[in-house]
Design an enzyme around this catalytic site. Structure first.
Site, PDB file in Angstrom:
ATOM      1  N   LYS A 153       0.803  -1.195   0.064  1.00  0.00           N
ATOM      2  CA  LYS A 153       0.069  -0.028  -0.183  1.00  0.00           C
ATOM      3  C   LYS A 153       0.919   1.208  -0.251  1.00  0.00           C
ATOM      4  O   LYS A 153       2.069   1.156   0.443  1.00  0.00           O
ATOM      5  CB  LYS A 153      -0.871   0.098   1.217  1.00  0.00           C
ATOM      6  CG  LYS A 153      -2.209  -0.964   1.250  1.00  0.00           C
ATOM      7  CD  LYS A 153      -2.825  -0.882   2.422  1.00  0.00           C
ATOM      8  CE  LYS A 153      -4.031  -1.830   2.803  1.00  0.00           C
ATOM      9  NZ  LYS A 153      -5.015  -1.621   1.439  1.00  0.00           N
ATOM     10  N   ARG A 207     -10.261 -11.603   1.920  1.00  0.00           N
ATOM     11  CA  ARG A 207     -11.123 -12.472   1.604  1.00  0.00           C
ATOM     12  C   ARG A 207     -10.502 -13.983   1.613  1.00  0.00           C
ATOM     13  O   ARG A 207     -11.027 -14.905   1.668  1.00  0.00           O
ATOM     14  CB  ARG A 207     -11.378 -12.284   0.085  1.00  0.00           C
ATOM     15  CG  ARG A 207     -10.270 -12.046  -0.816  1.00  0.00           C
ATOM     16  CD  ARG A 207     -10.762 -11.353  -2.131  1.00  0.00           C
ATOM     17  NE  ARG A 207     -10.827  -9.814  -1.748  1.00  0.00           N
ATOM     18  CZ  ARG A 207     -11.454  -8.888  -2.809  1.00  0.00           C
ATOM     19  NH1 ARG A 207     -11.640  -9.335  -3.985  1.00  0.00           N
ATOM     20  NH2 ARG A 207     -11.648  -7.854  -2.483  1.00  0.00           N
TER      21      ARG A 207
HETATM   22  N1  BES Z   1      -7.981  -3.834   4.660  1.00  0.00           N
HETATM   23  C1  BES Z   1      -8.100  -3.378   3.170  1.00  0.00           C
HETATM   24  C2  BES Z   1      -9.349  -2.740   2.925  1.00  0.00           C
HETATM   25  C3  BES Z   1      -9.477  -1.162   3.536  1.00  0.00           C
HETATM   26  C4  BES Z   1      -9.008  -0.061   3.163  1.00  0.00           C
HETATM   27  C5  BES Z   1      -9.810  -0.975   4.994  1.00  0.00           C
HETATM   28  C6  BES Z   1      -9.072   1.024   3.340  1.00  0.00           C
HETATM   29  C7  BES Z   1      -9.953   0.078   5.531  1.00  0.00           C
HETATM   30  C8  BES Z   1      -9.410   1.482   4.833  1.00  0.00           C
HETATM   31  C9  BES Z   1      -8.314  -4.509   2.292  1.00  0.00           C
HETATM   32  O1  BES Z   1      -7.487  -5.643   2.548  1.00  0.00           O
HETATM   33  C10 BES Z   1      -7.864  -4.232   0.884  1.00  0.00           C
HETATM   34  O2  BES Z   1      -6.856  -3.867   0.700  1.00  0.00           O
HETATM   35  N2  BES Z   1      -8.413  -4.145   0.004  1.00  0.00           N
HETATM   36  C11 BES Z   1      -8.398  -3.727  -1.347  1.00  0.00           C
HETATM   37  C12 BES Z   1      -8.897  -4.994  -2.342  1.00  0.00           C
HETATM   38  C13 BES Z   1      -8.249  -4.934  -3.684  1.00  0.00           C
HETATM   39  C14 BES Z   1      -6.799  -5.201  -3.697  1.00  0.00           C
HETATM   40  C15 BES Z   1      -8.945  -5.852  -4.609  1.00  0.00           C
HETATM   41  C16 BES Z   1      -9.040  -2.510  -1.741  1.00  0.00           C
HETATM   42  O3  BES Z   1      -9.976  -2.143  -1.189  1.00  0.00           O
HETATM   43  O4  BES Z   1      -8.280  -1.742  -2.371  1.00  0.00           O
HETATM   44 MN    MN Z   2      -5.597  -5.632   2.048  1.00  0.00          MN
END
Ligand code: BES
Ligand code: MN
Ligand code: ZN
Length: 503
Positions: A278, A352
């Site tokens: 990230k 997931r």
């Molecule tokens: N933990 C994150 C989701 C999240 C984002 C929670 C911001 C709180 C604040 C999750 O694991 C994630 O990274 N999701 C990705 C999925 C994508 C890579 C398909 C997302 O939402 O970008």
């Molecule tokens: Mn994630």
């Protein structure tokens, strides 16, 4: 904080601040009239003089008694609504939070609320107490200077001294404690709240609350073929865990043979994204990626105390998602507990994956009998913030009745949800050349793809998924929720379990 229920007439209650909700036409309500009389009509005269329409929702009129009454100040708060309808629970809850705010601002040690104008005074009492206790829960922090000045007593006036009132108060106390417990865990830094730490917190719940608790480590996870939890966790020095908690209703309770239900939480203790790293900006917020798991732990805590007549199982899939020389990689293929294989397209779609193993395990009955239904709670996608904003969680699932009950329980708890569709046509975007499934979609409808992926692992157990990524954390204080972790879901999950026990 001490909670007191008082039979004393409203004008005789000693306190720093006395909060009176005012309904439309409420200036003639008995409690308002009593206080007006006790101040020789000064209360309503001054409200009028300052052009306060005290019956309008949101109006706050604070009145100094200057020693005329045992209460130092009176706050008239308009609650609005239809004068013939019951004031909703959420309004009472917010009133509790507002009272705490006002009392704190004028450094009162005691705050009192009148619920004399409620239709169901026991229910109003419960909701006010819930709001107060949720509002005063301090953010446990690491500041070297801690503030003091805390409210010591909350008095509820005009409430019956009945068993119903005592039960409502006890229920609210347990719910607020469990929510505070979840908030504390979420606010804790990831260096403290590791998978092992969550495991030992769960073990402590065995001792304190009589829940059956099992914490599966790397060895047991390997034996059970939980390749997804292991894969996500393999890049971190903090090894993954799968926590299981079982609440069994007291023997002889009606409905205790009603088959178990299961609550499943995402417990990613830190989500750096892994090798699909990230950006640095806002990465610190990913310590809250275990908020779903904390909600399940909190719910199990309240359930152990409230003792509903139904078996409840809690599962929390804990791992830390880190980049390292041991990390799982894009292109890797994970074999899940269900036997299905997943091609990792993005290591940041890790929630997931851990849930796939936990859901399949929960659906199989985890070595015992299969659940009647299951609900998972997860900070799963950033996209749910785009779809629904910061006040509404996303819900998806396979069973209309379960979703309906869940949404009603959420409404009751002041935790609203909105259903998103699981669009079958989108499934093909997760086709993989080399595995049964990819862990990402096509870049559209992020939250729905999260739900569609999870659905592949629930078998035929009625299931619902709540995406709490946007609601789990409050960037600014809300009524009865201080800034920081919300503890979202604890009260909704308990409400859902209670409904299920009754039916
Ligand atoms: N933990 C994150 C989701 C999240 C984002 C929670 C911001 C709180 C604040 C999750 O694991 C994630 O990274 N999701 C990705 C999925 C994508 C890579 C398909 C997302 O939402 O970008
Ligand atoms: Mn994630
Ligand atoms: Zn995540």
């Amino acid at each position: 904080m001490e909670i007191r229920r008082e039979k004393t007439p409203v004008a005789e209650v000693p306190c720093g601040l006395l909060v009176l909700p005012v309904r439309p036409g409420g200036s003639r309500a008995p409690d308002v009239t009593a206080l007006d009389r006790a101040t020789d009509g000064r209360l309503l005269r001054e409200a009028k003089k300052r052009r306060h329409d005290i019956t309008k929702r949101g109006t706050v009129f604070v009145f100094q008694t200057h020693g005329e009454l045992p209460a130092e100040q009176i706050a008239l708060i308009g609650v609005g609504g239809d004068p013939k309808a019951e004031v909703p629970k959420e309004i009472w809850r917010r009133l509790g939070g507002q009272g705490v705010d006002l009392a704190r601002r004028s450094r009162c040690k005691t705050v009192a609320f009148s619920v004399a104008q409620a239709g169901s005074r026991a229910a109003a009492l419960g909701a006010v107490v819930e709001g107060v206790l949720l509002a005063i829960h301090p953010v446990r922090n690491y500041k070297s200077n801690r503030g003091s000045s805390e409210l010591a007593t909350c008095t509820i006036v005009g409430a019956p001294l009945s068993k119903a009132a005592a039960d409502a108060e006890a229920r609210s106390t347990h719910l607020a404690e469990a929510t505070g417990f979840a908030r504390d865990l979420i606010n804790e830094p990831a260096a403290v709240a590791t998978p092992a730490h969550l495991g030992s917190i769960a073990q402590k719940m065995k001792k304190d609350l009589g829940l059956a608790v099992r914490v599966l480590g790397k060895r047991e996870l390997t034996k059970l073929g939980m390749g997804a939890i292991l894969g996500v966790g393999q890049g971190s020095a903090n090894e993954p865990r799968l926590i299981e908690l079982v609440y069994t209703p007291p023997r002889g309770t009606r409905g205790s043979k009603k088959g178990p239900v299961a609550l499943v939480g995402k417990g990613i203790t830190f989500d750096s994204g892994g090798l699909s790293l990230k950006p640095a900006v806002n990465m610190e917020i990913q310590k809250r990626d275990m908020a779903g798991g904390a909600a399940v732990l909190g719910a199990m805590r309240a359930i152990a105390r409230l003792k509903p007549s139904i078996e409840v199982r809690g599962y929390v899939a804990c791992a830390e998602n880190m980049p390292s020389g041991n990390s799982y990689r894009p292109g890797d293929i994970l074999k899940t507990h269900s036997g299905r294989t997943v091609e990792v397209m993005n290591t940041d779609a890790e929630g997931r994956l851990v849930l796939a193993d936990a859901l399949a395990w929960a659906a199989s009955g985890a070595g015992a009998s299969r659940p009647r239904w299951m609900v998972d709670v997860a900070t799963l996608t950033g996209a749910v913030t785009i779809a629904l904003g910061r006040n509404v969680a996303g819900v998806m699932g396979t069973d209309g009745t379960l979703i309906e009950n869940l949404m009603e329980a959420g409404h009751e708890a002041g935790e609203p949800m909105w259903e998103l569709p699981l669009v079958d046509e989108y499934m093909s975007a997760m086709d993989s050349l080399v595995a049964d499934l990819k862990n990402t979609g096509d870049g559209t409808a992020g939250s729905i793809f999260g739900g569609l992926f999870l659905r592949e692992f629930v078998g035929d157990v009625p299931w619902a998924h709540i995406d709490i990524a946007a609601v789990a954390y409050a960037d600014k204080a809300q009524p009865y929720v201080p800034r920081g972790a919300v503890g979202w879901g604890v009260r909704t999950l308990v409400g859902l379990v209670e409904r299920s026990a009754k039916r």
